[in-house]
Motif scaffolding. Sequence first.
Motif, mmCIF file in Angstrom:
data_model
loop_
_atom_site.group_PDB
_atom_site.id
_atom_site.type_symbol
_atom_site.label_atom_id
_atom_site.label_comp_id
_atom_site.label_asym_id
_atom_site.label_seq_id
_atom_site.Cartn_x
_atom_site.Cartn_y
_atom_site.Cartn_z
ATOM 1 N N GLY A 53 0.708 -1.272 0.216
ATOM 2 C CA GLY A 53 -0.065 -0.135 -0.053
ATOM 3 C C GLY A 53 0.950 1.299 -0.042
ATOM 4 N N LEU A 54 1.955 1.120 0.228
ATOM 5 C CA LEU A 54 2.932 2.233 0.303
ATOM 6 C C LEU A 54 4.074 2.156 -0.714
ATOM 7 C CD1 LEU A 54 3.398 3.042 4.210
ATOM 8 C CD2 LEU A 54 1.647 3.929 2.568
ATOM 9 N N GLY A 55 5.002 2.933 -1.038
ATOM 10 C CA GLY A 55 6.051 2.873 -1.890
ATOM 11 C C GLY A 55 6.151 3.890 -3.102
ATOM 12 N N GLY A 56 6.588 3.375 -4.120
ATOM 13 C CA GLY A 56 7.107 4.249 -5.497
ATOM 14 C C GLY A 56 7.956 3.808 -6.002
ATOM 15 N N THR A 57 8.337 4.024 -7.393
ATOM 16 C CA THR A 57 9.389 3.372 -8.027
ATOM 17 C C THR A 57 10.764 3.959 -7.349
ATOM 18 O OG1 THR A 57 8.199 3.337 -9.933
ATOM 19 C CG2 THR A 57 10.312 3.237 -10.372
ATOM 20 N N TYR A 58 10.649 5.047 -7.163
ATOM 21 C CA TYR A 58 11.939 6.087 -6.796
ATOM 22 C C TYR A 58 11.823 5.948 -5.187
ATOM 23 C CZ TYR A 58 12.569 6.750 -11.690
ATOM 24 O OH TYR A 58 12.730 6.528 -13.135
ATOM 25 N N ALA A 59 10.878 5.668 -4.579
ATOM 26 C CA ALA A 59 10.889 5.948 -3.196
ATOM 27 C C ALA A 59 12.107 5.354 -2.225
ATOM 28 C CB ALA A 59 9.609 5.263 -2.459
ATOM 29 N N GLY A 60 12.837 6.284 -1.671
ATOM 30 C CA GLY A 60 14.111 5.890 -0.977
ATOM 31 C C GLY A 60 15.257 5.460 -1.922
ATOM 32 N N ASN A 61 15.271 6.169 -3.049
ATOM 33 C CA ASN A 61 16.410 5.823 -3.939
ATOM 34 C C ASN A 61 17.699 5.609 -3.313
ATOM 35 O OD1 ASN A 61 18.967 7.498 -5.514
ATOM 36 N ND2 ASN A 61 17.597 6.019 -7.108
ATOM 37 N N PRO A 62 18.650 4.642 -3.525
ATOM 38 C CA PRO A 62 19.890 4.351 -2.787
ATOM 39 C C PRO A 62 20.881 5.510 -2.948
ATOM 40 C CG PRO A 62 19.574 3.173 -4.875
ATOM 41 C CD PRO A 62 18.295 3.511 -4.747
ATOM 42 N N VAL A 63 21.028 6.372 -4.053
ATOM 43 C CA VAL A 63 21.870 7.489 -4.001
ATOM 44 C C VAL A 63 21.344 8.420 -3.111
ATOM 45 C CG1 VAL A 63 22.870 9.216 -5.289
ATOM 46 C CG2 VAL A 63 22.622 6.831 -6.417
ATOM 47 N N ALA A 64 19.993 8.785 -3.170
ATOM 48 C CA ALA A 64 19.635 9.639 -2.025
ATOM 49 C C ALA A 64 19.621 9.157 -0.651
ATOM 50 C CB ALA A 64 17.922 9.884 -2.374
ATOM 51 N N CYS A 65 19.348 8.043 -0.353
ATOM 52 C CA CYS A 65 19.556 7.502 0.897
ATOM 53 C C CYS A 65 21.050 7.607 1.452
ATOM 54 C CB CYS A 65 19.366 5.926 0.912
ATOM 55 S SG CYS A 65 17.498 5.705 1.031
ATOM 56 N N ALA A 66 21.980 7.425 0.615
ATOM 57 C CA ALA A 66 23.592 7.583 0.983
ATOM 58 C C ALA A 66 23.504 8.995 1.201
ATOM 59 C CB ALA A 66 24.297 7.229 -0.389
ATOM 60 N N ALA A 67 23.105 10.273 0.632
ATOM 61 C CA ALA A 67 23.327 11.318 0.797
ATOM 62 C C ALA A 67 22.402 11.893 2.177
ATOM 63 C CB ALA A 67 22.347 12.108 -0.242
ATOM 64 N N ALA A 68 21.332 11.241 2.367
ATOM 65 C CA ALA A 68 20.862 11.587 3.711
ATOM 66 C C ALA A 68 21.953 10.930 4.942
ATOM 67 C CB ALA A 68 19.543 10.749 3.747
ATOM 68 N N LEU A 69 22.345 9.785 4.647
ATOM 69 C CA LEU A 69 23.157 9.593 5.759
ATOM 70 C C LEU A 69 24.389 10.569 6.037
ATOM 71 C CD1 LEU A 69 23.172 5.592 5.158
ATOM 72 C CD2 LEU A 69 22.221 6.927 7.116
ATOM 73 N N GLY A 70 24.822 10.756 4.802
ATOM 74 C CA GLY A 70 25.968 11.924 5.117
ATOM 75 C C GLY A 70 25.572 13.315 5.606
ATOM 76 N N ALA A 71 24.274 13.721 5.306
ATOM 77 C CA ALA A 71 23.667 15.114 5.481
ATOM 78 C C ALA A 71 23.362 14.903 7.212
ATOM 79 C CB ALA A 71 22.445 15.418 4.829
ATOM 80 N N LEU A 72 22.885 13.635 7.526
ATOM 81 C CA LEU A 72 22.478 13.464 9.022
ATOM 82 C C LEU A 72 23.880 13.327 9.842
ATOM 83 C CD1 LEU A 72 19.600 11.201 8.687
ATOM 84 C CD2 LEU A 72 19.381 13.300 9.263
ATOM 85 N N GLU A 73 24.732 12.701 9.281
ATOM 86 C CA GLU A 73 26.040 12.660 10.064
ATOM 87 C C GLU A 73 26.714 14.197 10.189
ATOM 88 O OE1 GLU A 73 30.780 11.836 8.418
ATOM 89 O OE2 GLU A 73 29.138 10.387 8.070
ATOM 90 N N ALA A 74 26.768 15.116 9.268
ATOM 91 C CA ALA A 74 27.018 16.288 9.366
ATOM 92 C C ALA A 74 26.385 17.185 10.356
ATOM 93 C CB ALA A 74 27.137 16.998 7.941
#
Length: 447
Positions: A316-337
């Motif tokens: 019921g939830l999701g999407g083709t690009y939802a949580g794209n792996p490159v965007a997730c990697a960027a998020a981990l970097g942003a949260l780290e900073a």
Amino acid sequence: MTTSTQPEQRRILATAIPGPLSLERQAQRKAELANGLGTTMPVFVDRAGGGILVDVDGNHIIDLASGIAVTSVGAAHPAVTRRIAEQAARFTHTCFLVTEYDGFVDVAAALNRLTPGDHAKKTALFSTGAEAVENAIKIARTATGRPAVVVLGHAYHGRTNLTMAMTAKNVPYKQGFGPLAPEVYRVPSPYPYRWPSGPERAAEEAFAALKDIVTIQVGATNVAAIVVEPIQGEGGFIVPPPGYLKAVQELATEHGIVFVADEIQTGLGRTGAMFACEHEGVVPDLVTTAKALAGGMPLAAVTGRAEIMDAVAAGGLGGTYAGNPVACAAALGALEAIESEGLVARAREIEERVLPRLAELVVAGSVVGEVRGRGAMLALELVEPGTTQPAPAIAKAVVERCHEQGVLTLQCGTYGNVIRLLPPLVIPFDLLDEAIDVLVDAIRGVR
């Protein structure tokens, strides 16, 4: 922070703004792009980082916009760009709903840890803020079995059909795009500066109106969710009076209504708390995030109580690009900073540095009616001198003067008369001071 890969952190006016190369590109843009895509500052950016945008003409522009609160860690933070490069070299997409990867789970775990409250939480990732808000409504409706959604005046929640209906302002967000989604009900926003009976009555009277609409006019048993921005963004950086959000949350809890905090613009350190609702001691049932989450990459999330999040069946939830792996990697970097560099505290330091200077502009006969905001989310409401009448033309003139002098600022507000400041949390203080000098001079120049 400044590294050798970032542009020099100083304002440079190499040409008029916009310069000749940007003007050439504007001609191509006009030929190739739909007119519905607006432009705030007609320059083409070549590179960016820290508190500086460098355009194709070599102008170094001080950034007080952060891509509308997106690049809080700067537009090219090493922790973000390094993780993006590493992930892109491994794979750019599989669709998490098809085959899984660690980054999606790691971002969810971080948001489950960081969002307010010590209850069990779960997260779903999406691509845009509007998509997150829309999915929060889907989740709330499923969990409660109810259809209605209650939102505030002056709200902005997105540009999809449902989130357009949730957004207050007609032009440019809704005009001509109807019919809009049904079962959306609007209550008065506690806008202290413009509350008819005075700011000291805003919280009490706005809450009374909300309670009446929820319990009498709509019926509490029909309301799935109440959705609020803890500080209203596009509506004018409206800070709710103390106690209002807590009262709304308690009413929602009393009637089994899901309380949703739209933290897309306010979240992840922007206001001097990790989430803006923490200023009021509010623990939402669901929190939506996007913007600053992934340092400029498209990523959004809904995080909330596990029992509510789990109401939607698999698929019921999701999407083709939802949580794209490159965007997730960027998020981990942003949260780290954000965490390792103490950027939440730095947002408070920005407020302490800037707000007193802006407050000096609120004097008799000034075009500045009010300054407000929290952390690095600050605003000036411009009015016709000696009145509270909105002055969008004056705001536009101030913004244009700033742009000519190499300082990027943004207008917002239901009446188009608010200048908002959203500097990157990593902006050097000398650069920030210089930008405020330019802004103050621009305001004094239009009196």
